[in-house]
Design a protein around this motif. Structure first.
Motif, PDB file in Angstrom:
ATOM      1  N   ASP A  36       8.912  26.182  -6.632  1.00 16.24           N
ATOM      2  CA  ASP A  36       9.374  26.590  -7.958  1.00 16.24           C
ATOM      3  C   ASP A  36       8.212  27.129  -8.782  1.00 16.24           C
ATOM      4  OD1 ASP A  36      11.971  25.566  -7.402  1.00 16.24           O
ATOM      5  OD2 ASP A  36      11.268  23.545  -7.901  1.00 16.24           O
ATOM      6  N   PRO A  37       8.485  28.038  -9.710  1.00 19.18           N
ATOM      7  CA  PRO A  37       7.437  28.474 -10.642  1.00 19.18           C
ATOM      8  C   PRO A  37       7.082  27.332 -11.581  1.00 19.18           C
ATOM      9  CG  PRO A  37       9.561  29.353 -11.314  1.00 19.18           C
ATOM     10  CD  PRO A  37       9.788  28.691  -9.987  1.00 19.18           C
ATOM     11  N   ILE A  38       5.819  27.254 -11.948  1.00 17.50           N
ATOM     12  CA  ILE A  38       5.339  26.199 -12.842  1.00 17.50           C
ATOM     13  C   ILE A  38       4.700  26.853 -14.057  1.00 17.50           C
ATOM     14  CG2 ILE A  38       3.893  24.148 -13.050  1.00 17.50           C
ATOM     15  CD1 ILE A  38       3.919  23.893 -10.023  1.00 17.50           C
ATOM     16  N   ARG A  39       5.154  26.491 -15.225  1.00 17.24           N
ATOM     17  CA  ARG A  39       4.622  27.098 -16.440  1.00 17.24           C
ATOM     18  C   ARG A  39       3.385  26.357 -16.918  1.00 17.24           C
ATOM     19  NH1 ARG A  39       9.280  27.014 -20.630  1.00 17.24           N
ATOM     20  NH2 ARG A  39       7.751  28.153 -21.847  1.00 17.24           N
ATOM     21  N   SER A  40       2.543  27.042 -17.658  1.00 14.77           N
ATOM     22  CA  SER A  40       1.310  26.465 -18.178  1.00 14.77           C
ATOM     23  C   SER A  40       1.622  25.220 -19.004  1.00 14.77           C
ATOM     24  CB  SER A  40       0.589  27.503 -19.048  1.00 14.77           C
ATOM     25  OG  SER A  40      -0.562  26.950 -19.640  1.00 14.77           O
ATOM     26  N   GLY A  41       0.906  24.135 -18.727  1.00 12.40           N
ATOM     27  CA  GLY A  41       1.090  22.887 -19.456  1.00 12.40           C
ATOM     28  C   GLY A  41       2.140  21.969 -18.877  1.00 12.40           C
ATOM     29  N   ALA A  42       2.844  22.420 -17.833  1.00  5.26           N
ATOM     30  CA  ALA A  42       3.899  21.592 -17.236  1.00  5.26           C
ATOM     31  C   ALA A  42       3.270  20.486 -16.388  1.00  5.26           C
ATOM     32  CB  ALA A  42       4.832  22.444 -16.388  1.00  5.26           C
ATOM     33  N   PHE A  43       3.910  19.319 -16.386  1.00  6.02           N
ATOM     34  CA  PHE A  43       3.457  18.192 -15.569  1.00  6.02           C
ATOM     35  C   PHE A  43       3.734  18.488 -14.098  1.00  6.02           C
ATOM     36  CE2 PHE A  43       4.777  14.201 -13.428  1.00  6.02           C
ATOM     37  CZ  PHE A  43       3.538  13.574 -13.389  1.00  6.02           C
ATOM     38  N   ILE A  44       2.764  18.172 -13.243  1.00 11.47           N
ATOM     39  CA  ILE A  44       2.911  18.408 -11.805  1.00 11.47           C
ATOM     40  C   ILE A  44       3.101  17.094 -11.062  1.00 11.47           C
ATOM     41  CG2 ILE A  44       1.744  19.273  -9.741  1.00 11.47           C
ATOM     42  CD1 ILE A  44       0.457  21.404 -11.506  1.00 11.47           C
ATOM     43  N   CYS A  45       2.144  16.191 -11.181  1.00 10.55           N
ATOM     44  CA  CYS A  45       2.253  14.900 -10.514  1.00 10.55           C
ATOM     45  C   CYS A  45       1.155  13.984 -11.025  1.00 10.55           C
ATOM     46  CB  CYS A  45       2.168  15.045  -8.993  1.00 10.55           C
ATOM     47  SG  CYS A  45       0.572  15.679  -8.402  1.00 10.55           S
ATOM     48  N   GLU A  46       1.269  12.733 -10.700  1.00 12.63           N
ATOM     49  CA  GLU A  46       0.219  11.757 -10.972  1.00 12.63           C
ATOM     50  C   GLU A  46      -0.653  11.640  -9.732  1.00 12.63           C
ATOM     51  OE1 GLU A  46      -0.232   6.921 -11.862  1.00 12.63           O
ATOM     52  OE2 GLU A  46       1.726   7.906 -11.978  1.00 12.63           O
ATOM     53  N   TYR A  47      -1.924  11.251  -9.908  1.00 12.45           N
ATOM     54  CA  TYR A  47      -2.749  10.937  -8.745  1.00 12.45           C
ATOM     55  C   TYR A  47      -2.479   9.483  -8.394  1.00 12.45           C
ATOM     56  CZ  TYR A  47      -6.476  11.442  -5.344  1.00 12.45           C
ATOM     57  OH  TYR A  47      -7.177  11.533  -4.159  1.00 12.45           O
ATOM     58  N   ALA A  48      -1.716   9.277  -7.333  1.00 15.34           N
ATOM     59  CA  ALA A  48      -1.302   7.932  -6.934  1.00 15.34           C
ATOM     60  C   ALA A  48      -2.244   7.396  -5.870  1.00 15.34           C
ATOM     61  CB  ALA A  48       0.127   7.954  -6.408  1.00 15.34           C
ATOM     62  N   GLY A  49      -2.322   6.078  -5.779  1.00 11.56           N
ATOM     63  CA  GLY A  49      -3.151   5.450  -4.770  1.00 11.56           C
ATOM     64  C   GLY A  49      -3.545   4.051  -5.172  1.00 11.56           C
ATOM     65  N   GLU A  50      -4.496   3.506  -4.456  1.00 10.55           N
ATOM     66  CA  GLU A  50      -4.973   2.143  -4.689  1.00 10.55           C
ATOM     67  C   GLU A  50      -6.182   2.182  -5.615  1.00 10.55           C
ATOM     68  OE1 GLU A  50      -6.666  -1.706  -2.144  1.00 10.55           O
ATOM     69  OE2 GLU A  50      -6.292   0.231  -1.164  1.00 10.55           O
ATOM     70  N   VAL A  51      -6.136   1.408  -6.697  1.00  8.43           N
ATOM     71  CA  VAL A  51      -7.243   1.352  -7.644  1.00  8.43           C
ATOM     72  C   VAL A  51      -8.343   0.462  -7.068  1.00  8.43           C
ATOM     73  CG1 VAL A  51      -7.968   0.680  -9.961  1.00  8.43           C
ATOM     74  CG2 VAL A  51      -5.735   1.746  -9.610  1.00  8.43           C
ATOM     75  N   ILE A  52      -9.547   1.012  -6.995  1.00  7.49           N
ATOM     76  CA  ILE A  52     -10.698   0.263  -6.471  1.00  7.49           C
ATOM     77  C   ILE A  52     -11.843   0.351  -7.469  1.00  7.49           C
ATOM     78  CG2 ILE A  52     -10.024   0.638  -4.066  1.00  7.49           C
ATOM     79  CD1 ILE A  52     -12.132   2.838  -3.912  1.00  7.49           C
ATOM     80  N   ASP A  53     -12.882  -0.466  -7.246  1.00  5.56           N
ATOM     81  CA  ASP A  53     -14.072  -0.397  -8.090  1.00  5.56           C
ATOM     82  C   ASP A  53     -15.215   0.252  -7.316  1.00  5.56           C
ATOM     83  OD1 ASP A  53     -14.870  -2.350  -6.305  1.00  5.56           O
ATOM     84  OD2 ASP A  53     -14.580  -4.001  -7.725  1.00  5.56           O
ATOM     85  N   LYS A  54     -16.357   0.388  -7.974  1.00  6.16           N
ATOM     86  CA  LYS A  54     -17.493   1.074  -7.347  1.00  6.16           C
ATOM     87  C   LYS A  54     -18.012   0.310  -6.140  1.00  6.16           C
ATOM     88  CE  LYS A  54     -19.105   3.502 -11.476  1.00  6.16           C
ATOM     89  NZ  LYS A  54     -20.241   3.686 -12.412  1.00  6.16           N
ATOM     90  N   ALA A  55     -17.961  -1.011  -6.220  1.00 11.80           N
ATOM     91  CA  ALA A  55     -18.445  -1.808  -5.096  1.00 11.80           C
ATOM     92  C   ALA A  55     -17.604  -1.558  -3.850  1.00 11.80           C
ATOM     93  CB  ALA A  55     -18.427  -3.291  -5.469  1.00 11.80           C
ATOM     94  N   ARG A  56     -16.299  -1.504  -4.042  1.00 12.19           N
ATOM     95  CA  ARG A  56     -15.414  -1.243  -2.909  1.00 12.19           C
ATOM     96  C   ARG A  56     -15.632   0.165  -2.364  1.00 12.19           C
ATOM     97  NH1 ARG A  56     -13.319  -2.352   1.743  1.00 12.19           N
ATOM     98  NH2 ARG A  56     -11.233  -1.475   2.107  1.00 12.19           N
ATOM     99  N   LEU A  57     -15.840   1.134  -3.245  1.00 14.81           N
ATOM    100  CA  LEU A  57     -16.098   2.506  -2.809  1.00 14.81           C
ATOM    101  C   LEU A  57     -17.399   2.577  -2.012  1.00 14.81           C
ATOM    102  CD1 LEU A  57     -15.467   5.524  -2.792  1.00 14.81           C
ATOM    103  CD2 LEU A  57     -16.584   5.705  -5.014  1.00 14.81           C
ATOM    104  N   SER A  58     -18.425   1.871  -2.488  1.00 15.13           N
ATOM    105  CA  SER A  58     -19.700   1.856  -1.777  1.00 15.13           C
ATOM    106  C   SER A  58     -19.547   1.244  -0.393  1.00 15.13           C
ATOM    107  CB  SER A  58     -20.731   1.075  -2.589  1.00 15.13           C
ATOM    108  OG  SER A  58     -21.961   1.008  -1.911  1.00 15.13           O
TER     109      SER A  58
END
Length: 665
Positions: free
Chosen positions: A505-527
């Motif tokens: 579908d065409p998407i107009r400027s400023g239209a919502f596309i999606c959320e960034y979904a996933g598991e929330v982690i901290d810096k220690a877990r990322l490291s």
């Protein structure tokens, strides 16, 4: 002339009262009027010694049909029709459109008021958005994008003010016309020089949600008229040629195959209620098209397609350059009036545009099936709109396994400085723009963050949405990022960047596309993940450095004080790191680009006196169907020592844009 002055007469000295001011126009403003019939007018209308003349070589046949040798009746070519009234000025050629895109009414006083309003602020503010005089005459891709973003930012702000009843637009009721009026008046436009052929900075397949957008980038100068023309000054005469047309379906224009358009001329009141249909006339735009059919010059074609979200509106797609192959006259169905028809052929070698839309319409019906389709719904029903999985590149059957989840898992909450249990707005009326009794509106600096159709007005440090504890209606439009996908998405295999994401579908400027979904982690877990050799390509980290860009409106364009300018620098209450490798949604497939068409915006909403931070993606500009969705991944901060992928080296950027930085971390 009056007062006894005959032909070649000279008034006696002293007979003229020089104290009187006479309204006399120079001779270049006088327009000759030619005969409309094939008969000679009475000789008394011509000075002695002169013969009557016709502008196009003498009287012409008025026959509307021709008969073949076998006696069959065929449509008559347009050349068999006489030219209409050539006293038409350029305004007539432009289909009598005024600067607001509406037809002139019978009241000349009303038009004078509009013209006065249009010329009220003849101030050149083009430097405000960085345009030079040369860029106004001839654009580029960057300039076109700047002009369109400026227009839509201003239009969104006008919608916001009107919704909150803080602005009376006066004679101009529509925000798009008001925004176009302001920009045209203040010199914020490009490709002012009218031309035949392509327009610098406008690409085939570009989409526009408003006719005024076509005007401010120089693609089609008429805000209402379907035919735009250019006067060509030759050595001996002047010729008017068609340079662009808008095929919006008003006259049931037909495309026989993908590269053929049968276009109906203008006029005749066809398909208009309470108006008597009559024969179309060979003048103005119709005459320009007829001349172009003989000269075979390139004509830009813009296709108008019904907007599924708003059935009363159209989306316009630039379909490239065509040439007129044939022209004829035929009788309209029902009314029997004469219609001018023009057969246009699309020039070869151009990228697909309108044909893509036609293919998508067929895919949605299931006939034929989408080529390369692997899975009809990658989300397995988690999204209200199916997400297809497609591979037309190689034999890879699917991306690495992950669990589809539409939001955050294990989100990190934090307490508010001032306890709140959501807004107390009525469940019947939901939240009302401009209502400062609404706590959610107060948190958004008194402004409703979205327009009535759910488009984000401004980038903000934080957008506060209504949450589960709010008493407003569940469909309150201040919950835009919580209602899932609005466009039919497709995860597809790219040629060189793995899997990507795009929309049917065409998407107009400023239209919502999606959320960034996933598991929330901290810096220690990322490291820890990085040390274990796990990839971080599916990680979104708000602490990264992102390229700054201007997206919001300029308050000076509305003569607002600078304090009304909303900051575009994000102010997050805490860092947010999201890992979408094992759990996520379509956002995990969006690739990086140095010239992205998507941006992220932090969003907050509350539940049980706790605020939860989310990352929502919105369209940076209008996005045509099947164009890959991309955002800027940003870069690591120089002071990051842990939880960083910097030690792994920079990745080569494959975005292919003219602004490509070459690599990213």
């Amino acid at each position: 002339m009056e007062q006894g002055f005959g032909q070649n007469s000279v008034p006696p000295p002293g007979s003229i009262d020089k104290s009187k001011i006479l309204d006399i126009k120079p001779i270049r403003y006088l327009i000759p009027v030619f005969s409309m019939t094939g008969q000679d007018p009475p000789s008394a209308q011509y000075p002695s010694g002169f013969s009557p003349f016709f502008p196009f070589g003498g009287p012409q046949e008025t026959t509307t049909t021709r008969v073949t040798r076998r006696g069959r009746t065929m449509p008559a070519p347009i050349r068999s029709f006489k030219a209409g009234d050539t006293s038409s000025t350029m305004e007539d050629l432009n289909d009598n459109d005024d600067v607001y895109g509406s037809k002139r009414s019978g009241s000349s006083q009303r038009f004078k008021k509009k013209s006065k309003l249009y010329k009220a602020l003849p101030i050149d503010l083009s430097a405000l958005v960085g345009l030079t005089a040369a860029q106004r005459d001839d654009g580029s891709r960057e300039v076109v994008n700047v002009v369109l973003m400026t227009f839509d930012a201003l239009r969104r702000r006008l919608c916001q003010l009107v919704d909150a009843k803080e602005l009376n637009t006066g004679l101009i009721k529509r925000a798009d016309l008001k925004a176009g009026n302001i920009l045209m008046t203040k010199g914020i436009r490009t490709n002012v020089t009218k031309r035949i052929g392509s327009v610098p900075g406008v690409e085939i397949g570009d989409i526009f949600f408003f006719r005024m957008e076509l005007c401010i980038v120089g693609l089609h100068a008429q805000s209402m008229g379907g035919i735009d023309a250019l006067h060509i000054h030759g050595d001996r005469d002047e010729e008017t040629l068609a340079v662009s047309i808008v095929s919006s379906g008003e006259y049931d224009d037909d495309d026989e195959v993908g590269d053929v358009l049968i276009y109906t001329g203008q006029g005749g009141n066809f398909n208009k209620k309470d108006k008597h249909a009559s024969d179309q006339k060979l003048h103005r735009g119709n005459l320009a098209l007829d001349r172009s059919s003989r000269v075979h010059n390139e004509v830009r074609v813009i296709r108008g397609i019904k907007d599924i979200v708003n059935p009363n509106a159209k989306i316009y797609v630039y379909d490239g350059l065509y040439k007129i192959q044939d022209a004829w006259v035929e009788k309209a169905k029902g009314s029997g009036g004469g219609l001018f028809k023009y057969k246009l052929i699309r020039m070869p070698g151009q990228p697909s545009a309108f044909a893509v839309w036609k293919s998508i319409q067929k895919w949605k019906t299931g006939l034929p099936a989408r080529t390369g389709l692997i899975l009809a719904d990658l989300s397995s029903g988690a999204e209200s709109i199916p997400v297809s999985l497609v591979n037309e590149v190689d034999n890879v059957k699917a991306p690495a396994f992950f669990t589809y989840f539409h939001s955050l898992r294990h989100p990190k909450s934090f307490s508010l400085m001032q306890p709140s249990h959501g807004c107390n707005c009525s469940t019947k009326n939901a939240c009302v723009p401009g209502d400062l009794n609404c706590s959610c509106i107060r948190r958004n600096e008194g402004d409703y963050p979205y327009t009535s159709n759910g488009v984000l007005v401004n980038r903000k440090p934080l957008v506060h949405e209504c949450g589960p504890t709010c008493q407003c209606f569940p469909n309150c439009r201040n919950r835009v990022s919580q209602t899932g996908l609005k466009h039919q998405m497709e995860v597809f295999k790219t040629n060189d960047r793995g899997w990507g994401l795009r929309s049917w579908d065409p998407i107009r400027s400023g239209a919502f596309i999606c959320e960034y979904a996933g598991e929330v982690i901290d810096k220690a877990r990322l490291s820890q993940l990085v040390k274990e050799g796990d990839t971080d390509e599916y990680v979104f980290d708000t602490t990264r450095v992102y390229e700054s860009f201007k997206w919001n409106y300029q308050p000076k364009l509305l003569e607002e004080v600078s304090t009304n300018e909303s900051s575009e620098d994000y102010a997050l209450p805490h860092p947010l790191i999201i890992n979408a490798k094992n759990v996520g949604n379509v956002a995990r497939f969006m690739n990086h680009s140095c010239f992205p068409n998507v941006f992220w915006q932090p969003v907050l909403y509350e539940e049980n006196n706790q605020s939860f931070l989310h990352v929502a993606f919105f369209a940076l500009r209008h996005i045509p169907p099947m164009q890959e969705l991309t955002y800027d991944y940003g870069s690591e901060r120089s002071d990051h020592t842990e939880g960083s992928s910097a030690h792994k080296g920079r990745k080569k950027c494959m975005c292919g844009s003219s602004q490509c930085r070459g690599s990213f971390t």
